[in-house]
Design an enzyme around this catalytic site. Structure first.
Site, mmCIF file in Angstrom:
data_model
loop_
_atom_site.group_PDB
_atom_site.id
_atom_site.type_symbol
_atom_site.label_atom_id
_atom_site.label_comp_id
_atom_site.label_asym_id
_atom_site.label_seq_id
_atom_site.Cartn_x
_atom_site.Cartn_y
_atom_site.Cartn_z
ATOM 1 N N CYS A 59 -9.485 -4.095 8.269
ATOM 2 C CA CYS A 59 -10.806 -4.533 8.693
ATOM 3 C C CYS A 59 -11.633 -3.287 9.018
ATOM 4 C CB CYS A 59 -10.830 -5.433 9.916
ATOM 5 S SG CYS A 59 -9.914 -6.958 9.709
ATOM 6 N N ARG B 189 -11.386 -0.981 3.689
ATOM 7 C CA ARG B 189 -10.494 -1.422 4.767
ATOM 8 C C ARG B 189 -10.249 -2.923 4.753
ATOM 9 N NH1 ARG B 189 -9.879 2.387 8.531
ATOM 10 N NH2 ARG B 189 -9.136 0.825 9.966
ATOM 11 N N TRP C 71 -10.086 -8.104 6.572
ATOM 12 C CA TRP C 71 -8.831 -8.227 5.818
ATOM 13 C C TRP C 71 -7.999 -9.195 6.635
ATOM 14 C CZ3 TRP C 71 -3.560 -7.500 6.360
ATOM 15 C CH2 TRP C 71 -2.833 -7.365 5.178
ATOM 16 N N ASN D 259 -10.838 -5.258 14.957
ATOM 17 C CA ASN D 259 -9.862 -4.824 13.958
ATOM 18 C C ASN D 259 -8.539 -4.685 14.682
ATOM 19 O OD1 ASN D 259 -8.355 -3.432 12.009
ATOM 20 N ND2 ASN D 259 -9.219 -1.465 12.601
ATOM 21 N N GLY D 260 -7.507 -5.358 14.170
ATOM 22 C CA GLY D 260 -6.198 -5.275 14.817
ATOM 23 C C GLY D 260 -5.633 -6.657 15.041
ATOM 24 N N GLU E 72 6.206 6.289 -8.056
ATOM 25 C CA GLU E 72 4.765 6.322 -7.778
ATOM 26 C C GLU E 72 3.971 5.744 -8.962
ATOM 27 O OE1 GLU E 72 2.918 6.606 -5.344
ATOM 28 O OE2 GLU E 72 0.958 7.231 -6.055
ATOM 29 N N LYS F 187 1.367 2.648 -8.796
ATOM 30 C CA LYS F 187 -0.040 2.749 -9.225
ATOM 31 C C LYS F 187 -0.367 1.637 -10.214
ATOM 32 C CE LYS F 187 -1.535 4.743 -6.817
ATOM 33 N NZ LYS F 187 -0.910 5.505 -5.781
ATOM 34 N N GLU G 105 -0.247 -2.049 -8.478
ATOM 35 C CA GLU G 105 -1.183 -2.402 -7.411
ATOM 36 C C GLU G 105 -2.613 -2.547 -7.918
ATOM 37 O OE1 GLU G 105 -1.486 0.436 -4.185
ATOM 38 O OE2 GLU G 105 -1.309 2.114 -5.549
ATOM 39 N N HIS H 30 22.515 0.030 -14.779
ATOM 40 C CA HIS H 30 23.334 -0.666 -13.782
ATOM 41 C C HIS H 30 22.746 -2.034 -13.452
ATOM 42 C CE1 HIS H 30 25.968 2.733 -13.195
ATOM 43 N NE2 HIS H 30 24.894 3.525 -13.143
ATOM 44 N N LYS I 62 -7.030 -0.084 2.535
ATOM 45 C CA LYS I 62 -6.670 1.337 2.457
ATOM 46 C C LYS I 62 -5.821 1.790 3.629
ATOM 47 C CE LYS I 62 -7.795 5.681 0.841
ATOM 48 N NZ LYS I 62 -6.818 5.628 -0.236
HETATM 49 C C1 F6R Z 1 -0.990 3.276 -2.683
HETATM 50 C C2 F6R Z 1 -1.423 3.576 -1.336
HETATM 51 C C3 F6R Z 1 -0.538 3.170 -0.200
HETATM 52 C C4 F6R Z 1 -0.568 4.237 0.906
HETATM 53 C C5 F6R Z 1 0.197 3.728 2.140
HETATM 54 C C6 F6R Z 1 0.252 4.768 3.227
HETATM 55 O O1 F6R Z 1 -1.930 3.699 -3.623
HETATM 56 O O2 F6R Z 1 -2.464 4.115 -1.121
HETATM 57 O O3 F6R Z 1 0.773 2.919 -0.608
HETATM 58 O O4 F6R Z 1 0.005 5.409 0.408
HETATM 59 O O5 F6R Z 1 -0.414 2.575 2.632
HETATM 60 O O6 F6R Z 1 -1.037 5.114 3.661
HETATM 61 P P1 F6R Z 1 -1.307 6.436 4.474
HETATM 62 O O7 F6R Z 1 -1.001 7.584 3.597
HETATM 63 O O8 F6R Z 1 -2.738 6.359 4.876
HETATM 64 O O9 F6R Z 1 -0.375 6.406 5.675
#
Ligand code: F6R
Length: 592
Positions: free
Chosen positions: A2, A27, A75, A101-102, A471, A475, A478, A494, A587
C-alpha cells in the site's frame, strides 16, 4: 504494501496527491482513494477499485477542493478488492479519515470492543477500526491529536497511518514497521511511504522512526513525538540526490525496459563504493565467526550467486538464508555472527524481522540496500548502498545486478583484490551496453514471439549459473504469467524431466567453466523433444536459439540475466500485460 501520501500547503492537494499516488502505485494498485479538507466544504472523499488513473477518469480526483489531503493506493490484505474496503476509511461520526499501510494484528479485539460501544462497521478491513478507535478516544474528551496518540498505542502489528479530522487544518501520522518519510517544502509539507511520491516538490526529507507520532500543522511546522518516550523529539533533516527524471519513464513505454537499459550505468555506480565502509565491512566478514546472507526473492538469488563468488574468490563459506526462514537459525547466532541483509527497498518485513532477531543476539548487522534512510539502512551497523536511484517497476532488474556488483566487489575486497574487482566490474560497461542495445532487443523479441503461447518454460544452470536460472524463472513467471521453473542442471533428471515433451522450452545458461556438464544436461532435455535456448559465449549445435553473452567468468551472473530480463519484459508486452505492475504483486513487501 500500500502507498500513502499526505499534503498540507497552499496548492490544490488533490492534484499533488494524485500525482504522488501514481508514483506509489508500485506498492499496490487494486484500489485507491483521496480525502481532501476544504475550509468551506469540509472533508470530501473519492475512492474506488482499479488503477489510480482509471479511477480519476471515472471520479475526477482533480476536481476536489482543499489544500490539505491524504491519499492511498491499496494492496489488499484484509478484505476483497471492493470500493468499501478501499481507503480512506471514516469514523462513525464521519469526522475522522484514516489511510493505513500495514496490518493491525489485534483488530478483531478492537472491533468487538467498539461494536460493544455501539460502533458499526461497513468494510472488511482492519483499518476501519482506527478512525473509530480515535473517535472512541475523542468521546472521552480528548482532542484529535491526543486521541490519535492514545488510539495508536493500542494497535499491535506494523503500520504507517495518516489521519485527518473535520475542521482541523492538520495531518497526524504514526509509524511502526511500515515506511514513512516527511518531505519539507516552502509553505508546504508532505508525508508519504516513499520519496518518489513527492520528489518533484522537494528533496529535503526527514525519516520517521518506529513509534514516532508526527503532526503536520497549518503553520507548516512538522512536529515529531516519540510514543515510547512520551515527549517531543527531533529527527535529522537529510537531502536526497535522486532526480525526478529517474522516477519518470522518459522515452520508454515502461519503467521495466527503462530500468533494464539503465544497467549500463547502475552496475558502475554500484561498484563505486565508499572505500572506508567497504573495507570496514570486508574486515567484519574476515573477523566474524559465521556469516549469513539474508534476503527474499530476487535479492535472495543475488545472495545465492554471491555465495559462489565468495567461495571462489575469497575462499569463504557464507550461509544463505531466506529471510522468512531465518528464525530457524536464531539458536546459532552469537555476538560474533555477522548478518548481511540484502534488500532493494530496505522495508521487506521478513528481512527486518530477521535483523531484529539477529540484534537480539547482539550479532553485527551489515545492510546492502538501495533506499537511503529505509528501516534496514537505519538499523544496520554498516550499510553499502546500491546507488541505482529509484526502481519503479515492481520487478527488480537494475537493483538485482547492482546487488551482484556490490557483493562481487566485496568478495574481491575480502580476498585483498579490491582493485582487480573494481577493474573487472568496469569492464562490464561495454558488454551491458551491447546486451541492452536495440539489436539484442530485436533478437530476443524473435524468441519472445516463439515462446509467448507456451505454458511452461524451464531454466537450468550449474555453479554460478544455477542462481541465474532461478532468477530467470522468477522474472519470466512474475511478469508474463507463464509458468517457469529454474533448476541446477544436474537436478532436472531427478524428477522434473518427466515434464519435458515435444517443444518444451528450456533456457540453458552456460559458461566455459560449466559447459561440458550443462551441455550434457541440455542434451538429455533435447532427446525428449525440448527446445533449447542457449545463453553462452559460444554457439553450440544443440541450441535451437542462441543468445550470445561474452564470458566474464565470475561476473557472468550480472550479464547473463540481462537477456532474460528483456525476454520477460517482451513476453509480458506480447501477452498484453503491464510489465510495471504485475497482478498480485507489490514492490515492497511490508506484510508477513
Ligand atoms: C522480484 C522482486 C522480489 C524482491 C523481493 C525482495 O522481481 O522484486 O522478489 O526481490 O520482494 O525485495 P527487497 O529486495 O526490497 O527486500
Amino acid at each position: 504494501m500500500c502507498g500513502i501520501i499526505g499534503y498540507i500547503g497552499e496548492k490544490n492537494a488533490a492534484g499533488i496527491i494524485y500525482n504522488g499516488l501514481k508514483r506509489l502505485e508500485y506498492r499496490g494498485y487494486d484500489s485507491a482513494g483521496i480525502a481532501t479538507l476544504d475550509e468551506k466544504k469540509g472533508i470530501q472523499v473519492k475512492k474506488d477499485i482499479g488503477r489510480v488513473e482509471d479511477i480519476n477518469r471515472k471520479l475526477d480526483f482533480l476536481s476536489m477542493d482543499g489544500t490539505v489531503g491524504i491519499g492511498h493506493t491499496r494492496w489488499a490484505t484484509h478484505g476483497w478488492v471492493t470500493k468499501e474496503n478501499a481507503h480512506p476509511h471514516v469514523s462513525n461520526n464521519k469526522k475522522i479519515y484514516v489511510i493505513h499501510n500495514g496490518i493491525v494484528e489485534n483488530y478483531q479485539g478492537i472491533k468487538s470492543m467498539l461494536q460493544g460501544n455501539g460502533f458499526n462497521f461497513y468494510s472488511e478491513t482492519d483499518t476501519e477500526t482506527i478512525p473509530n478507535l480515535i473517535e472512541f478516544e475523542m468521546r472521552k474528551g480528548k482532542d484529535f491529536e491526543q486521541a490519535t496518540k492514545d488510539a495508536v498505542k493500542q494497535l499491535d502489528g506494523y503500520y504507517a497511518i495518516l489521519a485527518m479530522h473535520e475542521g482541523e487544518r492538520k495531518i497526524v501520522a504514526a509509524r511502526n514497521g511500515s515506511p514513512l518519510v516527511v518531505g519539507l517544502g516552502k509553505n508546504e509539507n508532505f508525508i508519504a511511504s516513499d520519496i518518489p511520491a513527492f520528489l518533484e516538490h522537494t528533496k529535503t526529507v526527514m525519516y520517521v522512526h518506529d513509534k514516532d507520532f508526527i503532526v503536520l500543522n497549518g503553520n507548516y511546522e512538522v512536529k515529531f513525538y516519540s510514543l515510547q518516550e512520551g515527549r517531543e523529539v527531533s529527527r535529522p533533516i537529510h537531502s536526497v540526490d535522486w532526480s525526478i527524471e529517474q522516477a519518470q519513464k522518459g522515452d520508454f513505454d515502461h519503467f521495466m525496459m527503462k530500468e533494464i537499459s539503465e544497467q549500463v550505468e547502475t552496475v558502475q555506480k554500484a561498484a563505486n563504493q565508499d572505500e572506508s565502509t567497504l573495507f570496514a565491512v570486508a574486515n567484519a566478514i574476515k573477523d566474524a565467526k559465521g556469516v549469513f546472507f539474508v534476503a527474499c526473492g530476487s535479492s535472495y538469488h543475488a545472495c545465492l550467486s554471491a555465495s559462489y563468488i565468495f567461495s571462489k574468490i575469497a575462499k569463504m563459506h557464507i550461509n544463505v538464508i531466506l529471510a522468512s526462514e531465518f528464525s530457524n537459525y536464531e539458536d546459532y547466532l552469537t555476538p560474533q555472527t555477522l548478518v548481511i541483509a540484502v534488500s532493494q527497498s530496505g522495508e521487506t518485513i521478513d528481512v527486518l524481522d530477521a535483523v531484529r532477531a539477529a540484534k537480539r543476539k547482539n550479532a553485527e548487522i551489515i545492510s546492502i540496500v538501495n533506499v537511503v534512510g529505509s528501516s534496514l539502512h537505519r538499523s544496520s551497523d554498516h550499510a553499502l548502498m546500491l546507488n541505482t536511484g529509484p526502481e519503479v517497476c515492481v520487478l527488480s532488474t537494475k537493483t538485482y545486478t547492482a546487488q551482484l556488483a556490490v557483493l562481487a566487489l566485496l568478495a574481491h575486497t575480502v580476498a585483498g583484490r579490491y582493485e582487480e574487482g573494481k577493474a573487472r566490474l568496469k569492464y562490464l560497461w561495454n558488454i551491458i551496453y551491447n546486451l541492452t542495445s536495440a539489436s539484442t532487443r530485436d533478437h530476443i523479441r524473435r524468441l519472445a514471439d516463439k515462446l509467448k503461447d507456451k505454458e511452461h518454460i524451464f531454466t537450468i544452470g550449474r555453479g554460478l549459473q544455477y542462481p541465474t536460472a532461478l532468477e530467470a524463472a522468477l522474472k519470466i513467471k512474475e511478469v508474463s504469467y507463464i509458468h517457469a521453473e529454474g533448476f541446477s542442471g544436474g537436478e532436472l533428471k531427478h524428477g522434473t524431466i518427466a515434464l519435458i515433451e515435444e517443444g518444451t522450452p528450456c533456457i540453458v545458461f552456460s559458461s566455459k567453466e560449466t559447459e561440458m556438464e550443462i551441455i550434457s544436461n541440455a542434451m538429455e532435455i533435447k532427446a525428449r523433444g525440448g527446445y533449447i535456448i542457449g545463453v553462452n559465449s559460444e554457439n553450440n549445435e544443440i541450441f535451437d536459439f542462441f543468445i550470445k553473452t561474452p564470458d566474464v567468468g565470475i561476473l557472468n551472473p550480472i550479464t547473463q540475466i540481462i537477456p532474460i530480463q528483456i525476454l520477460s519484459y517482451q513476453l509480458a508486452v506480447l501477452r498484453g500485460f503491464d510489465p510495471d505492475k504485475p497482478r498480485n504483486l507489490a514492490k515492497s513487501v511490508t506484510v508477513k
